[in-house]
Design an enzyme around this catalytic site. Structure first.
Site, PDB file in Angstrom:
ATOM      1  N   HIS A 227       0.869  -1.180   0.000  1.00 36.19           N
ATOM      2  CA  HIS A 227       0.000   0.000   0.000  1.00 36.19           C
ATOM      3  C   HIS A 227       0.900   1.221   0.000  1.00 36.19           C
ATOM      4  CE1 HIS A 227      -3.097   2.884   0.962  1.00 36.19           C
ATOM      5  NE2 HIS A 227      -4.019   1.937   0.909  1.00 36.19           N
ATOM      6  N   ARG A 250      -6.093   9.981  -0.864  1.00 36.77           N
ATOM      7  CA  ARG A 250      -5.857  10.345  -2.263  1.00 36.77           C
ATOM      8  C   ARG A 250      -7.169  10.486  -3.032  1.00 36.77           C
ATOM      9  NH1 ARG A 250      -3.254   5.897  -4.363  1.00 36.77           N
ATOM     10  NH2 ARG A 250      -3.635   4.737  -2.441  1.00 36.77           N
TER      11      ARG A 250
END
Length: 729
Positions: A227, A250
């Protein structure tokens, strides 16, 4: 309870949901499945597992919302997705964030603990699966699981306890934190052994290791997801366990900058792509034991989308974000020239305002505008082991599959009977790289399926189908295209019981009944699976021709229809003799004449005849298979290949009415010339089976009888075989 599922924060995927509709989001299964395949490219994304995940995704959201009153009306577009479809809960009225994984697990655990019929054992360590194997007539193995052996944690000298069970479900998670002596990370991906992880210390792959010991098939064990946004704690930069920076950072507009103050990647690309981009920049965080890193930047607009209280948790409570009032303070935190930073943010401000395509990174989706006006919230992030895609291979019914395969040309992996799996312990869904939001979805979809199928283990009868009553069966998977032929579909149904056989004889067919467009429809089909296959029955059906094409074409995994055993040809199998018999006559030769989907019963007969022990007694097996066009020939490549390797025991001849250029097999229709050439000469041990359009069946049967073949052994599959006075089989 809950494991890593309780730590999930980004959300759960689903398409066709009410929240999507309320927000005017246009989405469908074809986009969801494409995104899943793109993310998983390079690994095992089983088409049937992905299809079922997709089809059941909207139902999963609805079930959580209605059954447990979990509001999932915040929808965002995570990296790798072409549409917003990741659902999570809104903040509470006082602004408290609602972590979605923990919320789901809390509600489900409460429901479980309220049920007096369920016992929850904690503080224990499962040591092994109780299993035994049974050798089959074809010398393959069938494995059965009947419970577990465990001990109380901390009681190392205590006697192991046996817990017997009719069904066992593995939901033990992955191995992202496996630093044990038997580490799966070190075994399969040693290059990642020193990387930090976002997982709890419990994620050591215990269930996978136990399954491997009893011969379960493992896939994609070398596929480990990094990740991109594991938080680096400035107070403990070398800590091997990192707080996960949610995908929603994000998805809410957060951008990534390197130590020079430059953007270098599409922040909404796949996790694997973003992680590799950070590593490729080569920036190492001081005193972090070699952690490559970047800076994650949010402004007020991104903070609002992410949730002020959610950001406050990571900022003020965990100390993982720093505050920068303006560009100067931001440049000092990053340690980059102010001119470079100004250029980067000015360019991004223009792109995100106009929503123009970024030629440098390929970014085209901009959740909010970020530019040269502060304040900013800054965190150092590093690619961190987050998820392991590999595990025990499962079927769409959540059955764990064995390494053992059945024999014969159509041999496949057998399930481990009584063992089911769901979640990160399994493999075959996500491929090379899991799409964000699919982990919770997989847990819900396949967890429900595993529970449902496990509950069917105990049945009053060992056979599922009756000749007098209809039984409900559920479509578990649909295979189409490629080797199955244009317009044909392989429909595989779950029988009512996971350990039930169909109850049919070899050659008998079934009736299927259901509702379509206000009418009740009934179709008749020959199974392509064998009578002793447990828990499943498969048929070959046309979805482009015939009166039932619209009905068949509309079938989706999870749909329920009714099924009943019907008549037809009966071929007896005697494992002790190693022979096939028809009305007491030993059969050493079989000729099969098929037209269109009439090949279905022939597939079943071929599967049976070419398996040990029957294959040794078969001298000659021939198939004449006719269709209009080459695309309609199901299993053509498999049949042709087996002809090449069968030492002349099996032969297949294809006949096309509309052949393509270069065709060298039969042309036209099945006539006396074709039958004279490719059907064996009349013999007492020869059985001839015919299936196709009624006119074709009548003409072919009459022609064969006129050629001197025994009328008692020239049969269409829909002819019911009279019962013998007493069957020896």
């Amino acid at each position: 309870l809950g494991g890593n599922s309780a730590k999930a924060t980004s959300g759960i995927n689903g398409w066709g949901t009410r929240p999507q509709g309320d927000l005017g989001i246009s989405d469908s299964g074809k986009f969801f499945e494409r995104d899943t395949y793109l993310s998983g490219k390079g690994g095992n994304c089983d088409a049937n597992l992905v299809k079922l995940l997709s089809v059941k995704s909207g139902e999963a959201i609805h079930w959580l919302t209605k059954q447990f009153d979990i509001p999932l009306n915040i929808v965002s577009q995570l990296g790798g997705h072409s549409r917003p479809r990741t659902h999570r809960a809104p903040d509470l009225q006082d602004g408290t964030p609602v972590p979605i994984g923990y919320t789901i697990m809390k509600h489900i655990e409460a429901a479980v603990r309220r049920n007096p019929r369920i016992t929850v054992l904690t503080g224990i360590e499962v040591l092994e699966l109780i299993s035994h194997s049974v050798e089959q007539p074809d010398h393959s193995q069938r494995t059965f699981v009947s419970g577990v052996v465990y001990r109380n944690r901390g009681d190392e000298d205590g006697k192991p306890i046996t817990l017997k069970a009719d069904a066992t479900i593995l939901a033990t998670g992955g191995f992202s934190a496996d630093r044990t002596d038997t580490s799966l990370i070190r075994q399969y991906v040693p290059a990642l052994a020193s990387r930090p992880t976002t997982n709890g210390a419990f994620a050591t792959g215990d269930g996978i290791k136990m399954a491997r010991k009893i011969g379960v098939k493992l896939v994609d064990m070398d596929k480990v997801q990094l990740h991109p946004t594991g938080f680096i704690d400035p107070k403990k930069p070398a800590d091997p366990t990192k707080f996960l920076g949610p995908e929603a950072l994000r998805a809410s507009g957060g951008i990534l900058l390197n130590v020079r103050g430059e953007r270098f990647v599409n922040e909404l690309d796949l996790r694997s792509v973003v992680s590799q981009a950070i590593i490729s920049e080569g920036d190492v965080y001081p005193s972090s034991d070699g952690a490559f890193f970047a800076f994650c930047i949010l402004n007020e607009a991104a903070r609002t989308l992410f949730g002020p209280n959610a950001l406050g948790f990571y900022w003020k409570r965990q100390g993982l974000f720093q505050y920068a009032a303006d560009m100067d303070e931001l440049a000092k935190i990053i340690g980059c020239p102010i001119d470079t930073l100004t250029q980067s943010l000015s360019t991004y401000e223009k792109l995100s305002t106009s929503k123009a395509y970024c030629a440098v990174t390929g970014k085209a989706v901009f959740p909010c505008v970020i530019g040269t006006t502060g304040p900013y919230y800054v965190a150092a992030i590093t690619p961190t082991i987050h998820y392991t895609m590999g595990g025990a291979l499962i079927t769409p019914s959540a059955e764990v599959l064995s390494e053992h395969t059945s024999s014969g040309v159509f041999g496949g992996r057998r399930p481990v009977h009584g063992l089911f799996g769901a979640g990160e312990v399994t493999g075959g869904v996500h491929g090379e790289n899991r799409l964000g939001g699919n982990s919770l979805l997989e847990c819900v979809v396949y967890g429900r399926i595993a529970g449902d199928r496990a509950a069917t283990i105990l049945q009053k009868s060992s056979v599922a189908l009756s000749f007098t009553q209809w039984s409900t069966v559920v479509i578990r998977e649909i295979r189409e295209g490629g080797e199955f032929g244009h317009g044909s579909k392989i429909l595989r149904f779950n029988l009512p019981g996971a350990l039930q056989a169909s109850g049919l004889k070899l050659g008998q067919f079934v009736a299927i009944r259901g509702e379509w467009d206000g009418q009740q429809l009934i179709g008749y089909y020959s199974p392509i699976t064998l009578p002793d296959d447990l828990g499943v029955i498969g048929i070959l059906a046309r979805a482009d021709k015939g009166t039932l094409k619209d009905w068949v074409g509309a079938f989706r995994p999870g749909d329920a229809v009714e099924m009943k055993a019907f008549g037809g040809l009966v071929i007896d199998r005697s494992p002790s003799h190693g022979m096939l018999f028809y009305r007491g006559i030993p059969i050493r030769q079989i000729a099969m004449i098929a037209g269109g989907t009439g090949v279905a019963p022939m597939i079943q007969i071929i599967r049976a005849a070419l398996k040990v022990p029957y294959v040794d007694a078969i001298n000659s097996l021939r198939l004449v298979y006719a269709a209009e066009e080459v695309e309609e020939l199901s299993y053509k490549a498999i049949l042709a290949n087996y002809e090449r390797i069968s030492r002349k025991k099996f032969a297949c001849h294809f006949v096309l009415n509309s052949p393509p250029p270069g065709w060298t097999d039969g042309v036209g229709f099945i006539d006396k010339g074709v039958l004279s050439t490719f059907v064996q000469r009349p013999a007492n041990d020869l059985l001839i089976v015919i299936c196709g359009p009624p006119v074709m069946q009548r003409v072919v049967k009459a022609t064969l009888i006129s050629m001197g073949h025994n009328p008692n052994c020239v049969k269409t599959v829909d002819e019911t075989t009279p019962a013998l006075t007493k069957s020896k089989f």
